[in-house]
Motif scaffolding. Structure first.
Motif, short mmCIF file in Angstrom:
data_model
loop_
_atom_site.label_atom_id
_atom_site.label_comp_id
_atom_site.label_asym_id
_atom_site.label_seq_id
_atom_site.Cartn_x
_atom_site.Cartn_y
_atom_site.Cartn_z
N ARG A 1 0.59 -1.15 0.34
CA ARG A 1 0.01 0.33 -0.01
C ARG A 1 1.03 1.19 0.10
O ARG A 1 0.57 2.33 -0.82
CB ARG A 1 -1.30 -0.07 0.87
CG ARG A 1 -2.17 -1.25 0.58
CD ARG A 1 -3.16 -1.37 2.32
NE ARG A 1 -3.95 -2.12 2.31
CZ ARG A 1 -5.15 -2.17 2.69
NH1 ARG A 1 -4.95 -1.15 4.39
NH2 ARG A 1 -5.78 -2.70 2.84
N PHE B 1 -3.32 9.74 4.72
CA PHE B 1 -2.88 7.90 4.79
C PHE B 1 -2.23 6.87 5.28
O PHE B 1 -2.53 5.87 5.61
CB PHE B 1 -1.72 7.73 3.23
CG PHE B 1 -1.60 6.51 2.69
CD1 PHE B 1 -2.15 6.55 1.79
CD2 PHE B 1 -0.47 5.63 2.80
CE1 PHE B 1 -2.42 4.60 0.96
CE2 PHE B 1 -0.31 4.95 2.27
CZ PHE B 1 -1.56 4.25 0.82
N ILE C 1 -5.76 6.30 7.64
CA ILE C 1 -7.06 5.42 6.92
C ILE C 1 -6.44 3.98 6.60
O ILE C 1 -7.36 3.25 7.02
CB ILE C 1 -6.94 5.77 5.68
CG1 ILE C 1 -8.65 6.14 5.42
CG2 ILE C 1 -6.43 5.88 4.05
CD1 ILE C 1 -8.96 5.73 4.46
N GLN C 2 -5.15 3.55 6.55
CA GLN C 2 -4.76 2.64 6.46
C GLN C 2 -5.06 1.55 7.26
O GLN C 2 -4.82 -0.05 7.07
CB GLN C 2 -3.51 2.47 6.52
CG GLN C 2 -2.81 3.57 4.51
CD GLN C 2 -3.52 2.57 3.47
OE1 GLN C 2 -3.52 1.56 3.61
NE2 GLN C 2 -4.40 3.79 2.95
N VAL D 1 -8.04 4.84 -1.96
CA VAL D 1 -9.04 4.48 -1.03
C VAL D 1 -10.37 4.53 -2.00
O VAL D 1 -10.47 5.03 -3.03
CB VAL D 1 -8.77 5.63 0.02
CG1 VAL D 1 -7.64 5.00 0.65
CG2 VAL D 1 -9.24 6.50 -0.55
N ASP E 1 -12.55 3.43 2.51
CA ASP E 1 -12.10 2.45 2.62
C ASP E 1 -11.03 2.36 2.35
O ASP E 1 -10.71 1.88 0.82
CB ASP E 1 -13.44 1.38 2.08
CG ASP E 1 -13.17 0.15 2.77
OD1 ASP E 1 -12.10 -0.77 3.07
OD2 ASP E 1 -13.70 -0.80 2.20
N PRO E 2 -10.17 1.69 2.52
CA PRO E 2 -8.60 1.84 1.90
C PRO E 2 -8.39 0.17 1.56
O PRO E 2 -7.65 -0.03 0.65
CB PRO E 2 -7.52 1.60 3.34
CG PRO E 2 -8.71 0.95 4.76
CD PRO E 2 -9.67 1.56 3.84
#
Length: 166
Positions: free
Chosen positions: A9, A32, A35-36, A76, A89-90
């Protein structure tokens, strides 16, 4: 998420920025990173609060813009359910969701049969399907337990009230 998935990712994050000629800013990196690790499909507001804990000077508008950029870069996915705020949503692979009608909670559902549903013929609508996901709507366990508890409480209160009157 495994360390290998996390690294993939991160690599995708940098590659997407490079390909589009975008700078990797402190704000983008912070959004980033926040959210990951999330599995709760957070709203922009929830992400803003989490990023702000790390970067107090970040603005709400910056977080919203960064999320829009991430969606357009394919970093995402944005998922929307009627009557609730957009969620992020990741997880980018095909999966489906359970959506609680009470609290709005979203739970991932991974089932191979759901990924093999035949697409309908939509030529008459002049529409081209590119992807799909299924949202099952209902009530999560927490919300069902709250309803059960509320149903029990009035009976207890009625019993107490009738005991006082007798």
């Amino acid at each position: 998420m495994s360390p290998a998935e996390k690294q993939q990712r991160i690599d995708r994050f940098f590659a997407a920025h490079r390909e589009c000629g975008l700078a990797v800013t402190t704000q983008r990196r912070a959004v980033f990173e926040v959210i990951q690790d999330r599995t709760d499909h957070p709203t922009a507001e929830q992400l803003y609060r989490a990023v702000r804990a790390q970067l107090p000077q970040v603005s709400r508008m910056t977080v919203h813009r960064v999320l829009g950029t991430f969606v357009s870069l394919g970093l995402v996915a944005k998922t929307c359910h009627p009557g609730s705020a957009a969620r992020f949503d990741p997880k980018l692979h095909q999966h489906h969701h359970l959506v609680c009608l009470n609290c709005g909670r979203i739970i991932d559902v991974e089932h191979p049969l759901l990924n093999r549903i035949r697409w309908p013929n939509v030529k008459a609508h002049k529409f081209q399907i590119q992807d799909y996901n299924i949202h099952f709507r209902g009530r999560c366990d927490r919300c069902r337990q709250k309803v059960r508890a509320r149903r029990r409480r009035p009976n207890v209160e009625r019993t107490r009230a009738s005991a006082k009157n007798h």
